[in-house]
Design a protein around this motif. Sequence first.
Motif, short mmCIF file in Angstrom:
data_model
loop_
_atom_site.label_atom_id
_atom_site.label_comp_id
_atom_site.label_asym_id
_atom_site.label_seq_id
_atom_site.Cartn_x
_atom_site.Cartn_y
_atom_site.Cartn_z
N SER A 125 -25.31 -13.16 5.26
CA SER A 125 -26.23 -13.69 4.17
C SER A 125 -26.57 -12.93 3.06
O SER A 125 -27.11 -11.71 3.07
N LEU A 126 -26.20 -13.20 1.84
CA LEU A 126 -26.33 -12.17 0.61
C LEU A 126 -27.22 -12.33 -0.33
O LEU A 126 -27.40 -13.75 -0.55
N GLY A 127 -28.25 -11.53 -0.77
CA GLY A 127 -28.77 -11.79 -1.85
C GLY A 127 -28.26 -11.25 -3.31
O GLY A 127 -27.06 -11.16 -3.44
N ARG A 135 -25.50 -13.41 -10.96
CA ARG A 135 -25.39 -14.22 -9.65
C ARG A 135 -24.04 -14.48 -9.56
O ARG A 135 -23.30 -15.29 -8.83
N ARG A 136 -23.14 -13.27 -9.29
CA ARG A 136 -21.83 -13.21 -8.92
C ARG A 136 -21.63 -12.09 -8.11
O ARG A 136 -21.92 -11.00 -8.62
N LEU A 137 -21.16 -12.40 -7.02
CA LEU A 137 -20.98 -11.15 -6.01
C LEU A 137 -19.90 -9.97 -6.57
O LEU A 137 -18.96 -10.56 -7.23
N THR A 176 -20.90 -17.12 -5.86
CA THR A 176 -22.12 -17.31 -6.54
C THR A 176 -23.23 -16.83 -5.44
O THR A 176 -23.08 -17.25 -4.38
N THR A 177 -24.09 -16.03 -5.75
CA THR A 177 -25.27 -15.50 -5.03
C THR A 177 -26.50 -16.17 -5.31
O THR A 177 -26.80 -16.70 -6.53
#
Length: 225
Positions: A125-127, A135-137, A176-177
């Motif tokens: 689970s990534l923030g 908002r892009r990993l 997308t994060t």
Amino acid sequence: MSNPKVEHIEDFTAHEWCNKLLSDPTITHISKRHIPDTRNPVSNTFFTRTLFTDDAIRAFLSLYRPGRGQYRDVNEDEIFTGEGPIHEALVPSNHEAEVQRQNAKEEKTYDTSAPDAPEAIILVSLGNDVDGGVRRLHGGVTATLLDQVMGTLLSYSYENMSSTAELNVKYKKAVTTPCILLCRAKVRKEKGRWIETVGSVEDGQGTVFAEGWGAFVLSKLESKI
């Protein structure tokens, strides 16, 4: 005094596809991260300390599906199986046979598409603290996740440490994060201590964000003398 580390497992259990995976009896091993401390230090502090925050990797679970018809008894009240290996390794446990395998020159290949092929899985689970763009990993995090799941596979299948020799990543779609990701890995080829793997980073519902190929070198056996 630093805040205690918390695995936000609820990030996973809020999703039906995650619950289905965690209740799959063909997955014999499910464990959280080891939390390092001064009395019991552990390796891989990048995952167990640096990225273990509420805004980076909020939750992390390591799973193993050994295949070959092996199952676990599913307990709805407790999904974790502990730290002991509960599988039949790809290699024999007998030390002499293991030495012979590590010294062997014969190359073995495995069908990674076979439904019974051993597989390591990581749920994360990534923030937003692991972003590259807004908002892009970050692509480096994607590569790190592939490296991690491949190394985890070898620790399960061979019950041994390994070092990354090569890692190739094909990025297919931006992530997308915040998000929940499913990372997979399987062994493709083996020759002595040289192991090649394939892996992917997915959303658990059919979308593949990245695919990878890795080569690893198993640690040499310690002397029994």
